[in-house]
Design a protein around this motif. Structure first.
Motif, short mmCIF file in Angstrom:
data_model
loop_
_atom_site.label_atom_id
_atom_site.label_comp_id
_atom_site.label_asym_id
_atom_site.label_seq_id
_atom_site.Cartn_x
_atom_site.Cartn_y
_atom_site.Cartn_z
N GLN A 1 6.96 1.27 -10.71
CA GLN A 1 6.37 0.82 -9.44
C GLN A 1 7.44 1.03 -8.37
O GLN A 1 8.47 0.37 -8.40
CB GLN A 1 5.95 -0.64 -9.53
N CYS B 1 1.69 3.13 -8.78
CA CYS B 1 2.19 2.99 -10.15
C CYS B 1 2.13 4.35 -10.82
O CYS B 1 1.10 5.04 -10.75
CB CYS B 1 1.34 1.98 -10.93
N TRP C 1 -3.65 -3.79 -14.08
CA TRP C 1 -2.95 -4.45 -12.98
C TRP C 1 -3.09 -5.95 -13.19
O TRP C 1 -4.21 -6.46 -13.31
CB TRP C 1 -3.51 -4.07 -11.62
N TYR C 2 -1.93 -6.62 -13.23
CA TYR C 2 -1.90 -8.07 -13.32
C TYR C 2 -1.36 -8.63 -12.01
O TYR C 2 -0.52 -8.02 -11.35
CB TYR C 2 -0.99 -8.53 -14.47
N LYS C 3 -1.82 -9.83 -11.68
CA LYS C 3 -1.43 -10.51 -10.45
C LYS C 3 -0.77 -11.84 -10.79
O LYS C 3 -1.29 -12.59 -11.63
CB LYS C 3 -2.69 -10.76 -9.60
N VAL D 1 -9.12 1.11 -8.48
CA VAL D 1 -7.97 1.91 -8.86
C VAL D 1 -8.26 3.38 -8.59
O VAL D 1 -9.41 3.81 -8.52
CB VAL D 1 -7.59 1.71 -10.34
N SER E 1 -2.91 3.87 -9.15
CA SER E 1 -2.67 3.03 -7.97
C SER E 1 -3.79 2.00 -7.82
O SER E 1 -4.93 2.21 -8.25
CB SER E 1 -2.55 3.88 -6.71
N LEU E 2 -3.45 0.89 -7.19
CA LEU E 2 -4.39 -0.21 -6.95
C LEU E 2 -4.68 -0.31 -5.46
O LEU E 2 -3.74 -0.41 -4.67
CB LEU E 2 -3.80 -1.54 -7.44
N TYR F 1 2.42 -8.16 -8.04
CA TYR F 1 1.47 -7.33 -8.78
C TYR F 1 2.24 -6.46 -9.77
O TYR F 1 3.18 -5.76 -9.39
CB TYR F 1 0.64 -6.47 -7.84
N CYS G 1 1.94 -3.52 -12.73
CA CYS G 1 1.23 -2.47 -13.43
C CYS G 1 1.68 -2.49 -14.89
O CYS G 1 2.87 -2.71 -15.17
CB CYS G 1 1.56 -1.12 -12.78
#
Lengths: 114, 118
Positions: free
Chosen positions: B6, B23, B36-38, B66, B76-77, B90, B92
């Motif tokens: 990232q 990412c 993708w985690y937040k 995405v 990418s998000l 965030y 990846c």
């Protein structure tokens, strides 16, 4: 809802102490994981377990051990805490095989070793 | 070994605008998932969105979508109509599938800290 709980949100220990971090999940997940999170380094896997009494080393196992005596509980042990183990520790769990492969995380334990 | 990169340590966006987090990953595997985690401030990490590598269609979840470019190994998000509650770290993540369909371990990027400004 899946729930992953960790025994402490904040912990302060002295150098050389033995430290236990506990993680419990309530969804009958086979897999459990311990990560360490440091700024600028992301999450790094310490140990994981695919079943009771089974454990596998992750990327940074040195200085740590784990125990999984029951399916719902996965403990991380610092045999002799050192200042470089000051960090945020995250536990996670997941099904072994699933349709989404999601990992569910606990709230984290911020450990300070002085 | 797989790696996840990232390249944006921090980003900011005005409320209601659109932002894209980058990412890239490196793997020789064909069968894998991307996530993708937040992680909101002082709150638990949660899954935002996932993408199966064998699916060409980009995943979407409400305001989150995405752009999955398999050949370029890019994931990418995009967050549309950014809200104050989107402020978070965030991450990846890459996961390969083991034989029999069981999951491999997650490999995380270093994270992007997103701030949504009013």
């Amino acid at each position: 809802d899946v729930k992953v709980t960790q025994s402490s949100r904040y912990l302060v220990k002295r150098t050389g102490e033995k430290v236990f971090l506990e993680c419990v999940q309530d969804m009958d997940h086979e897999n459990m994981f311990w990560y360490r999170q440091d700024p600028g380094l992301g999450l790094r896997l310490i140990y994981f377990s695919y079943d009771v009494k089974m454990k596998e080393k992750g990327d940074i196992p040195e200085g740590y051990s784990v125990s999984r005596e029951k399916k719902e509980r996965f403990s991380l042990i610092l045999e002799s805490a050192s200042t470089n183990q000051t960090s945020m520790y995250l536990c996670a769990s997941s099904l072994r095989i699933s349709v989404d492969y999601e990992q569910y995380f606990g709230p984290g334990t911020r450990l300070t070793v002085t | 070994a797989q790696t996840v990169t990232q390249s944006q340590p921090e980003m900011s966006v005005q409320e209601a605008e659109t932002v894209t987090l980058s990412c890239t990953y490196d793997t020789s595997e064909n069968n894998y998932y991307l996530f993708w985690y937040k992680q909101p401030p002082s709150r638990q990490m949660i899954l935002v969105i996932r993408q199966e590598a064998y699916k060409q269609q980009n995943a979407t979840e409400n305001r989150f979508s995405v752009n999955f470019q398999k050949a370029a190994k890019s994931f990418s998000l995009k967050i549309s109509d950014s809200q104050l509650g989107d402020t978070a770290m965030y991450f990846c993540a890459f996961m390969r599938l083991e034989s029999g369909g069981s999951q491999g371990n997650l490999i995380f990027g270093k994270g992007t800290k997103l701030s949504v400004k009013p």
